[in-house]
Write an enzyme that holds these catalytic residues in place. Structure first.
Site, PDB file in Angstrom:
ATOM      1  N   LYS A  52       0.664  -2.905   9.840  1.00 24.90           N
ATOM      2  CA  LYS A  52       1.794  -3.214  10.722  1.00 24.90           C
ATOM      3  C   LYS A  52       2.859  -4.022   9.980  1.00 24.90           C
ATOM      4  O   LYS A  52       4.061  -3.850  10.211  1.00 24.90           O
ATOM      5  CB  LYS A  52       1.296  -3.968  11.948  1.00 24.90           C
ATOM      6  CG  LYS A  52       0.375  -3.097  12.812  1.00 24.90           C
ATOM      7  CD  LYS A  52      -0.402  -3.917  13.803  1.00 24.90           C
ATOM      8  CE  LYS A  52      -1.303  -3.056  14.650  1.00 24.90           C
ATOM      9  NZ  LYS A  52      -2.253  -3.842  15.455  1.00 24.90           N
TER      10      LYS A  52
ATOM     11  N   VAL B  20      -5.754   5.751  24.471  1.00 23.14           N
ATOM     12  CA  VAL B  20      -4.316   5.820  24.738  1.00 23.14           C
ATOM     13  C   VAL B  20      -3.935   7.211  25.273  1.00 23.14           C
ATOM     14  O   VAL B  20      -3.224   7.331  26.280  1.00 23.14           O
ATOM     15  CB  VAL B  20      -3.495   5.506  23.461  1.00 23.14           C
ATOM     16  CG1 VAL B  20      -2.017   5.430  23.794  1.00 23.14           C
ATOM     17  CG2 VAL B  20      -3.960   4.197  22.818  1.00 23.14           C
TER      18      VAL B  20
ATOM     19  N   ALA C 159      -5.175  18.426  22.605  1.00 20.65           N
ATOM     20  CA  ALA C 159      -6.154  18.768  21.563  1.00 20.65           C
ATOM     21  C   ALA C 159      -7.150  17.630  21.390  1.00 20.65           C
ATOM     22  O   ALA C 159      -6.760  16.463  21.293  1.00 20.65           O
ATOM     23  CB  ALA C 159      -5.430  19.027  20.238  1.00 20.65           C
TER      24      ALA C 159
HETATM   25  P1  NAP Z   1      -9.588   7.081  20.375  1.00 23.43           P
HETATM   26  O1  NAP Z   1      -9.948   6.439  21.666  1.00 23.43           O
HETATM   27  O2  NAP Z   1     -10.564   7.033  19.265  1.00 23.43           O
HETATM   28  O3  NAP Z   1      -9.210   8.600  20.676  1.00 23.43           O
HETATM   29  C1  NAP Z   1      -8.995   9.543  19.668  1.00 23.43           C
HETATM   30  C2  NAP Z   1      -8.794  10.894  20.304  1.00 23.43           C
HETATM   31  O4  NAP Z   1      -8.430  11.806  19.282  1.00 23.43           O
HETATM   32  C3  NAP Z   1     -10.048  11.457  20.981  1.00 23.43           C
HETATM   33  O5  NAP Z   1      -9.702  12.108  22.173  1.00 23.43           O
HETATM   34  C4  NAP Z   1     -10.574  12.475  19.962  1.00 23.43           C
HETATM   35  O6  NAP Z   1     -11.221  13.599  20.540  1.00 23.43           O
HETATM   36  C5  NAP Z   1      -9.294  12.954  19.318  1.00 23.43           C
HETATM   37  N1  NAP Z   1      -9.514  13.372  17.936  1.00 23.43           N
HETATM   38  C6  NAP Z   1      -9.911  12.619  16.891  1.00 23.43           C
HETATM   39  N2  NAP Z   1     -10.016  13.359  15.771  1.00 23.43           N
HETATM   40  C7  NAP Z   1      -9.673  14.623  16.129  1.00 23.43           C
HETATM   41  C8  NAP Z   1      -9.593  15.862  15.439  1.00 23.43           C
HETATM   42  N3  NAP Z   1      -9.890  15.934  14.146  1.00 23.43           N
HETATM   43  N4  NAP Z   1      -9.177  16.947  16.131  1.00 23.43           N
HETATM   44  C9  NAP Z   1      -8.864  16.871  17.437  1.00 23.43           C
HETATM   45  N5  NAP Z   1      -8.949  15.740  18.152  1.00 23.43           N
HETATM   46  C10 NAP Z   1      -9.334  14.622  17.509  1.00 23.43           C
HETATM   47  O7  NAP Z   1      -8.222   6.452  19.801  1.00 23.43           O
HETATM   48  P2  NAP Z   1      -7.160   5.529  20.570  1.00 23.43           P
HETATM   49  O8  NAP Z   1      -7.703   4.152  20.696  1.00 23.43           O
HETATM   50  O9  NAP Z   1      -6.665   6.230  21.786  1.00 23.43           O
HETATM   51  O10 NAP Z   1      -5.997   5.441  19.464  1.00 23.43           O
HETATM   52  C11 NAP Z   1      -5.186   6.557  19.171  1.00 23.43           C
HETATM   53  C12 NAP Z   1      -4.087   6.156  18.178  1.00 23.43           C
HETATM   54  O11 NAP Z   1      -3.274   5.135  18.746  1.00 23.43           O
HETATM   55  C13 NAP Z   1      -4.622   5.571  16.860  1.00 23.43           C
HETATM   56  O12 NAP Z   1      -3.767   5.963  15.807  1.00 23.43           O
HETATM   57  C14 NAP Z   1      -4.524   4.068  17.071  1.00 23.43           C
HETATM   58  O13 NAP Z   1      -4.381   3.356  15.866  1.00 23.43           O
HETATM   59  C15 NAP Z   1      -3.252   3.992  17.907  1.00 23.43           C
HETATM   60  N6  NAP Z   1      -3.176   2.805  18.745  1.00 23.43           N
HETATM   61  C16 NAP Z   1      -4.204   2.517  19.585  1.00 23.43           C
HETATM   62  C17 NAP Z   1      -4.119   1.361  20.369  1.00 23.43           C
HETATM   63  C18 NAP Z   1      -5.239   1.022  21.321  1.00 23.43           C
HETATM   64  O14 NAP Z   1      -5.120   0.009  22.018  1.00 23.43           O
HETATM   65  N7  NAP Z   1      -6.295   1.792  21.410  1.00 23.43           N
HETATM   66  C19 NAP Z   1      -2.999   0.523  20.272  1.00 23.43           C
HETATM   67  C20 NAP Z   1      -1.947   0.876  19.421  1.00 23.43           C
HETATM   68  C21 NAP Z   1      -2.035   2.014  18.646  1.00 23.43           C
HETATM   69  P3  NAP Z   1     -12.615  13.494  21.366  1.00 23.43           P
HETATM   70  O15 NAP Z   1     -12.226  12.742  22.603  1.00 23.43           O
HETATM   71  O16 NAP Z   1     -13.026  14.855  21.628  1.00 23.43           O
HETATM   72  O17 NAP Z   1     -13.517  12.711  20.469  1.00 23.43           O
END
Ligand code: NAP
Length: 438
Positions: free
Chosen positions: A206, A17, A46
């Site tokens: 949710k 996202v 970050a």
């Molecule tokens: P993701 O692909 O796993 O990305 C997580 C990002 O956060 C990565 O860039 C990671 O860094 C960074 N990160 C994680 N831990 C960290 C830390 N301790 N310090 C700094 N950076 C950190 O997650 P996502 O799918 O985009 O989802 C993000 C949020 O949106 C979640 O809360 C999820 O529940 C919510 N969400 C997602 C979706 C979906 O379709 N994916 C839909 C609705 C809601 P690196 O890249 O360096 O590993």
């Protein structure tokens, strides 16, 4: 002409996202500025590892591993890291520094939302989280704003795309759960560890958020009864289909006035039979939908993509523009209304219709004996259907009974099933599933 203000936007996370949010912030800067009344300057991103491969090419100098410093210097903070810590501490730091926060982190909100909402209220800043429920679908703002002059009585949501995909596969191909899950994993709809989805935990988080906003009371994950889809068999799906139903994993929040348990809100997630003509039955594949019943508006349905980087980014940016506009215009952030203070009821208080599958001996008087047990326990039968099977090897006939009840309490239903199991003519209880929408 007055000078256009610049607001610094800190982005925490650049995964599925976050990367799309960064892309849109850069590519659509002009349109976003026009709608916000301020230039939204992406001040930094970050991440854990700066050189991780990204879906989108972004200027390397934006990346940092020092989320703390980035947050302290921002007007708006977008949290898209996921997980509880450090997301929680970073959001609190942002709020205490007077920044508005946008997050999609349902796990954090369901676990510790009340602390975050209170801190945001105290600081007079906006905490928005449209992306946390049903991805791209605008559902939280309609509940909070558009329906604030009405009284919501019930919310039924298909809020987890992975489980909807699996159940839809089972329904359309006759596959067993394990095969449909493997297909979902092959196509990227399910993660390697699918527990949070298939056990209903994601939908439960949710459900807590939907219930809180719909009933103006803070509910947490502990208030949600949760049952996943791992026990739903191809046979359950087939017999539901034959009886004119489809099985969906629903997040349900409804007001209940129970003579035994008092008034309150039942918040629950479980596999549910829906009549095939119900609007939610038409939600196929990985799509999400939320069906709302309100006293004056009547029935409403919201439908769309519940996940995915770009669709979810749409919800995040909607929140961002709204928060930015608030900063430009001044005034306190929009607070959560928690005027309801209605208690959460346990699953025992909920009353729904049930679908019960029974494998019984094909003997005279069986139906009457079963009907008698239902009546004795105060559970009234709406539909009873019998199909006769003959085992070709033994030549023994048995009957499959499918029963749909009128609304009954969990306790009455459990007592009925126990009593039915004790009958000598019952070979097995093949399924007990809750029914909505009849
Ligand atoms: P993701 O692909 O796993 O990305 C997580 C990002 O956060 C990565 O860039 C990671 O860094 C960074 N990160 C994680 N831990 C960290 C830390 N301790 N310090 C700094 N950076 C950190 O997650 P996502 O799918 O985009 O989802 C993000 C949020 O949106 C979640 O809360 C999820 O529940 C919510 N969400 C997602 C979706 C979906 O379709 N994916 C839909 C609705 C809601 P690196 O890249 O360096 O590993």
């Amino acid at each position: 002409m007055s000078e256009v203000r610049t607001l610094k936007v800190a982005l925490l996370g650049c995964g599925n996202v976050g990367a799309q949010v960064a892309r849109i912030l850069i590519d659509d800067a002009e349109a976003l500025a026009a709608r916000s009344g301020a230039r939204l300057e992406l001040s930094g991103i970050a991440v854990r590892t700066i050189d991780s491969p990204r879906d989108v090419e972004l200027p390397r100098e934006l990346f940092t591993t020092d989320a703390d410093t980035l947050v302290k210097d921002a007007d708006l903070v977008i949290e898209l890291m996921g997980g509880i810590e450090p997301a929680r501490s970073l959001i609190l730091t942002a709020i205490q520094n007077g920044a508005c926060v946008v997050t999609g982190n349902k796990a954090l909100l369901a676990q510790d939302g009340p602390t975050l909402y209170e801190e945001a209220d105290k600081a007079g800043v906006q905490l928005s989280y449209e992306a946390a429920v049903a991805g791209a679908i605008p559902i939280l703002r309609p509940i909070r704003d558009s329906l604030s002059g009405d009284r919501i009585t019930r919310v039924l949501g298909i809020v987890n795309g992975t489980t909807n995909f699996i159940l839809d596969q089972m329904d359309s191909t006759g596959a067993q759960f394990a095969d449909a899950l493997a297909e979902a994993q092959r196509l990227g709809y399910a993660e390697a560890d699918p527990t949070a989805d298939v056990e209903g935990h994601d939908a439960a988080a949710k459900a807590a958020i939907l219930a809180s906003l719909s009933f103006h009371t803070r509910f947490s994950l502990d208030d949600v009864y949760c049952e996943g889809i791992t026990k739903v068999s191809a046979e359950d799906i087939a017999s539901a289909k034959e009886a004119g139903f489809v099985i969906k994993l629903l997040a349900i929040a409804e007001k209940i006035d129970s003579s035994d348990h008092g008034s309150g809100i039942s918040v629950r997630v479980h596999p549910t039979l829906l009549p095939r003509e119900h609007p939610l039955a038409a939600v196929r594949g990985a799509f999400n939908a939320v069906f709302i019943e309100a006293e004056n508006a009547g029935e409403l349905m919201f439908y769309g993509q519940g996940a995915g980087g770009t669709p979810t980014a749409s919800a995040v940016l909607g929140d961002l523009v709204s928060a930015a506009r608030r900063l430009v215009l001044g005034g306190p952030g929009r607070t959560e209304t928690t005027t309801g203070h209605v208690p959460a009821l346990t699953i025992d208080a909920s009353d729904t219709s049930y679908y019960i599958g029974l494998d019984v001996a094909d003997q005279a008087g069986v139906l009457a004996r079963i009907a008698h047990i239902f009546a004795e326990n105060g559970v009234s039968i709406e539909i009873m259907r019998q199909t006769i099977h003959r085992d070709s090897a033994s030549n023994v006939e048995s009957a499959e009974l499918k029963i749909v009840t009128h609304r009954a309490s969990e306790a009455a239903l459990a007592a009925t099933v126990e009593a039915v199991k004790g009958l000598d003519v019952i070979n097995s209880v093949t399924s007990v599933l809750r029914v909505e929408g009849v």
